[in-house]
Design a protein around this motif. Structure first.
Motif, PDB file in Angstrom:
ATOM      1  N   LYS A 281       8.525   4.608  53.919  1.00 59.58           N
ATOM      2  CA  LYS A 281       9.478   4.906  54.978  1.00 59.58           C
ATOM      3  C   LYS A 281       9.452   3.813  56.043  1.00 59.58           C
ATOM      4  CE  LYS A 281       8.577   9.901  54.547  1.00 59.58           C
ATOM      5  NZ  LYS A 281       8.123  11.112  55.259  1.00 59.58           N
ATOM      6  N   HIS A 282      10.603   3.567  56.636  1.00 63.80           N
ATOM      7  CA  HIS A 282      10.668   2.627  57.756  1.00 63.80           C
ATOM      8  C   HIS A 282       9.847   3.164  58.930  1.00 63.80           C
ATOM      9  CE1 HIS A 282      13.650  -0.280  56.347  1.00 63.80           C
ATOM     10  NE2 HIS A 282      14.300   0.732  55.788  1.00 63.80           N
ATOM     11  N   SER A 283       9.162   2.244  59.620  1.00 59.65           N
ATOM     12  CA  SER A 283       8.363   2.617  60.778  1.00 59.65           C
ATOM     13  C   SER A 283       8.468   1.517  61.827  1.00 59.65           C
ATOM     14  CB  SER A 283       6.896   2.818  60.375  1.00 59.65           C
ATOM     15  OG  SER A 283       6.070   2.959  61.512  1.00 59.65           O
ATOM     16  N   ASN A 284       8.482   1.917  63.094  1.00 58.22           N
ATOM     17  CA  ASN A 284       8.514   0.944  64.184  1.00 58.22           C
ATOM     18  C   ASN A 284       7.119   0.424  64.530  1.00 58.22           C
ATOM     19  OD1 ASN A 284      11.320   1.167  64.546  1.00 58.22           O
ATOM     20  ND2 ASN A 284      11.063   2.965  65.861  1.00 58.22           N
ATOM     21  N   LYS A 285       6.097   1.040  63.936  1.00 60.95           N
ATOM     22  CA  LYS A 285       4.720   0.663  64.274  1.00 60.95           C
ATOM     23  C   LYS A 285       4.004  -0.057  63.136  1.00 60.95           C
ATOM     24  CE  LYS A 285       4.103   4.454  67.570  1.00 60.95           C
ATOM     25  NZ  LYS A 285       3.288   5.659  67.934  1.00 60.95           N
ATOM     26  N   LYS A 286       4.270   0.387  61.904  1.00 60.05           N
ATOM     27  CA  LYS A 286       3.613  -0.225  60.756  1.00 60.05           C
ATOM     28  C   LYS A 286       4.660  -0.609  59.724  1.00 60.05           C
ATOM     29  CE  LYS A 286      -0.857   2.097  61.203  1.00 60.05           C
ATOM     30  NZ  LYS A 286      -1.909   2.891  60.497  1.00 60.05           N
ATOM     31  N   ILE A 287       4.363  -1.678  59.003  1.00 58.37           N
ATOM     32  CA  ILE A 287       5.321  -2.141  58.010  1.00 58.37           C
ATOM     33  C   ILE A 287       4.632  -2.328  56.655  1.00 58.37           C
ATOM     34  CG2 ILE A 287       6.643  -3.363  59.777  1.00 58.37           C
ATOM     35  CD1 ILE A 287       5.567  -5.973  58.524  1.00 58.37           C
ATOM     36  N   GLU A 288       5.439  -2.351  55.631  1.00 61.23           N
ATOM     37  CA  GLU A 288       4.950  -2.718  54.301  1.00 61.23           C
ATOM     38  C   GLU A 288       5.071  -4.234  54.201  1.00 61.23           C
ATOM     39  OE1 GLU A 288       3.515  -0.854  52.103  1.00 61.23           O
ATOM     40  OE2 GLU A 288       3.844   1.059  53.138  1.00 61.23           O
ATOM     41  N   GLY A 289       3.981  -4.933  54.536  1.00 62.11           N
ATOM     42  CA  GLY A 289       4.026  -6.389  54.603  1.00 62.11           C
ATOM     43  C   GLY A 289       4.065  -7.072  53.257  1.00 62.11           C
ATOM     44  N   PHE A 290       3.655  -6.361  52.201  1.00 59.91           N
ATOM     45  CA  PHE A 290       3.701  -6.966  50.870  1.00 59.91           C
ATOM     46  C   PHE A 290       3.953  -5.901  49.812  1.00 59.91           C
ATOM     47  CE2 PHE A 290       1.629  -8.710  47.006  1.00 59.91           C
ATOM     48  CZ  PHE A 290       2.504  -9.760  46.802  1.00 59.91           C
ATOM     49  N   GLY A 291       2.938  -5.219  49.346  1.00 57.10           N
ATOM     50  CA  GLY A 291       3.089  -4.222  48.291  1.00 57.10           C
ATOM     51  C   GLY A 291       2.237  -4.556  47.085  1.00 57.10           C
ATOM     52  N   LEU A 292       0.933  -4.727  47.324  1.00 57.13           N
ATOM     53  CA  LEU A 292       0.009  -5.125  46.268  1.00 57.13           C
ATOM     54  C   LEU A 292      -0.055  -4.104  45.136  1.00 57.13           C
ATOM     55  CD1 LEU A 292      -2.036  -7.250  45.368  1.00 57.13           C
ATOM     56  CD2 LEU A 292      -3.783  -6.031  46.687  1.00 57.13           C
ATOM     57  N   VAL A 293       0.098  -2.824  45.465  1.00 58.69           N
ATOM     58  CA  VAL A 293      -0.014  -1.786  44.433  1.00 58.69           C
ATOM     59  C   VAL A 293       1.041  -1.936  43.343  1.00 58.69           C
ATOM     60  CG1 VAL A 293      -1.216  -0.033  45.793  1.00 58.69           C
ATOM     61  CG2 VAL A 293       1.286  -0.230  45.960  1.00 58.69           C
ATOM     62  N   PHE A 294       2.196  -2.486  43.683  1.00 54.73           N
ATOM     63  CA  PHE A 294       3.233  -2.690  42.668  1.00 54.73           C
ATOM     64  C   PHE A 294       2.773  -3.720  41.628  1.00 54.73           C
ATOM     65  CE2 PHE A 294       5.667  -1.453  46.508  1.00 54.73           C
ATOM     66  CZ  PHE A 294       6.243  -0.283  46.020  1.00 54.73           C
ATOM     67  N   LEU A 295       2.083  -4.757  42.104  1.00 50.91           N
ATOM     68  CA  LEU A 295       1.555  -5.761  41.180  1.00 50.91           C
ATOM     69  C   LEU A 295       0.439  -5.188  40.334  1.00 50.91           C
ATOM     70  CD1 LEU A 295       1.369  -9.013  43.347  1.00 50.91           C
ATOM     71  CD2 LEU A 295       3.157  -8.290  41.767  1.00 50.91           C
ATOM     72  N   GLU A 296      -0.392  -4.347  40.947  1.00 51.79           N
ATOM     73  CA  GLU A 296      -1.489  -3.738  40.194  1.00 51.79           C
ATOM     74  C   GLU A 296      -0.949  -2.837  39.089  1.00 51.79           C
ATOM     75  OE1 GLU A 296      -3.698  -2.004  43.407  1.00 51.79           O
ATOM     76  OE2 GLU A 296      -4.878  -3.821  43.713  1.00 51.79           O
ATOM     77  N   ALA A 297       0.162  -2.180  39.336  1.00 51.37           N
ATOM     78  CA  ALA A 297       0.803  -1.389  38.287  1.00 51.37           C
ATOM     79  C   ALA A 297       1.403  -2.295  37.218  1.00 51.37           C
ATOM     80  CB  ALA A 297       1.881  -0.494  38.891  1.00 51.37           C
ATOM     81  N   ALA A 298       1.982  -3.406  37.652  1.00 49.98           N
ATOM     82  CA  ALA A 298       2.642  -4.319  36.716  1.00 49.98           C
ATOM     83  C   ALA A 298       1.669  -4.948  35.727  1.00 49.98           C
ATOM     84  CB  ALA A 298       3.378  -5.413  37.488  1.00 49.98           C
ATOM     85  N   ILE A 299       0.388  -5.046  36.092  1.00 52.07           N
ATOM     86  CA  ILE A 299      -0.622  -5.577  35.177  1.00 52.07           C
ATOM     87  C   ILE A 299      -0.608  -4.815  33.858  1.00 52.07           C
ATOM     88  CG2 ILE A 299      -3.121  -5.713  34.780  1.00 52.07           C
ATOM     89  CD1 ILE A 299      -3.477  -6.397  37.683  1.00 52.07           C
ATOM     90  N   TYR A 300      -0.341  -3.518  33.953  1.00 52.40           N
ATOM     91  CA  TYR A 300      -0.342  -2.661  32.768  1.00 52.40           C
ATOM     92  C   TYR A 300       1.064  -2.457  32.203  1.00 52.40           C
ATOM     93  CZ  TYR A 300      -4.890  -1.830  34.804  1.00 52.40           C
ATOM     94  OH  TYR A 300      -6.141  -2.008  35.335  1.00 52.40           O
TER      95      TYR A 300
END
Length: 379
Positions: A281-300
């Motif tokens: 979700k969009h947030s004014n305080k925290k952001i999704e700066g990258f998304g490492l978990v997507f790459l970890e899923a892509a390994i498999y």
């Protein structure tokens, strides 16, 4: 050997993105560099971990950073002879601020260092509690190079802070381990299974959008919904977990929540799933700066369904290695339904996951990060 100093408040055994970044970077560079790590001791497990092999530890008492720890960090900075090191990397914002306190109020000679930014701290130093530091300090004194984990993070940095033009801002995408044999053979063999498993991995936090995933699954036809198991792997409060379970019951969604999962167990969980879903979700305080978990899923070979938030679309490419949708329950549900029904598309996306994930390596990040010191050797 070159002497490299890394300063961070997050490291093993603390589980977090910054700690993971530092750990993987150190694992790559410690073979050719003499690395010193400045970090909290937490419960002192680091001293007896394989992670600390060939690393000089300069630990201080404490754990995860709290604002009242800042005087302790300043004291630690003062105690360091920065002239001993060929390369200095500050990996989190509390040490960034501590060094700038020392630069402004204590030392006559300014400390020069390189800085890694992960996303949320950029907004925190602009509009959050930490913005007071930006008002009393020059955040960029002594900064030689700034690294960001995505173009999105770079963009919000330049939009919200006056970065001097002479300081280069370099994007260094995070990486994933390439030690495993990258193959989706097992995944493809299970593509046409009647059981369809969906996975989310992340901190149990409202901005990760677990509730949106559950509600989107609740929109699926009952005959399909009963064939889907939604697994969440993450740590959080008991209250948050119970709320998610109650929501799953209301939407007739089969839900499993796993906490305290180790790395080896997590690998097995990834291999049991058909798609990875993160409805950030969009947030004014925290952001999704990258998304490492997507790459970890892509390994498999696991394709993703993701909301177009922060830098996620730099990792999940729509209709290539996953589906990127708006922050909308209907769209999330339709994307899941599409991958459930179109197994040929699922296989195509899986193949692309394997080819794309090869581009994201920790060694590439390390080469970019230490590029300045390498240039100095050749001059």
């Amino acid at each position: 050997m070159r002497k490299v100093l890394i300063l961070t408040n997050e490291f093993y055994p603390f589980k977090g993105g910054i700690g993971r970044y530092c750990e993987e970077l150190i694992n790559v560079i410690k073979h050719d560099n003499q690395v010193t790590l400045i970090a909290p001791e937490y419960n002192d497990k680091l001293r007896y971990s394989d992670i600390s092999k060939n690393v000089a530890l300069n630990l201080f008492s404490g754990g995860q950073f709290k604002y009242w720890h800042l005087p302790k960090l300043i004291k630690k900075v003062i105690s360091i002879n920065f002239d001993e090191y060929d390369y200095i990397l500050v990996a989190d914002w509390p040490f960034w601020v501590a060094i700038q306190f020392v630069n402004r109020f204590i030392l006559h000679k300014k400390i020069k260092f390189n800085l890694m930014l992960h996303g949320s701290e950029v907004l925190n130093l602009k509009n959050g509690k930490a913005s007071v530091f930006a008002r009393v300090l020059n955040l960029f004194t002594g900064v030689e190079t700034i690294f960001t984990n995505s173009n999105y993070t770079k963009g919000i940095l330049l939009e919200n802070h006056h970065v001097p033009k002479e300081i280069p801002v370099v994007v260094t995408y995070l990486g994933v381990s390439q030690d495993l044999k990258l193959s989706n053979e097992t995944y493809l063999n299970n593509t046409n299974s009647g059981q369809f498993n969906i996975l989310t991995v992340g901190r149990l936090d409202d901005r990760k959008g677990y509730d949106h995933v559950i509600k989107s699954l609740g929109l699926l036809p009952p005959n399909i919904r009963k064939k889907i198991l939604y697994t969440i792997v993450g740590n959080g409060s008991d209250e948050f977990i119970e709320n998610l379970k109650a929501l799953a019951n209301q939407n007739d969604v089969r839900l499993m929540i796993r906490s305290g999962v180790g790395d080896e167990e997590l690998k097995k969980i990834y291999q049991q799933n058909n798609i990875f879903v993160l409805a950030a979700k969009h947030s004014n305080k925290k952001i999704e700066g990258f998304g490492l978990v997507f790459l970890e899923a892509a390994i498999y070979g696991i394709p993703s369904v993701a909301t177009d938030v922060g830098a996620i679309s730099e990792v999940v490419i729509n209709n290539r290695n996953g589906l990127v949708v708006k922050e909308d329950i209907q769209e999330i549900s339709q994307a899941i339904m599409k991958l459930y029904t179109d197994r040929e598309l699922l296989s195509e996306l899986s193949n692309n996951c394997i080819s794309d994930v090869k581009k994201f390596t920790w060694s590439k990040l390390a080469d970019l990060t230490l590029n300045d010191i390498k240039k100095g050797e050749t001059q």
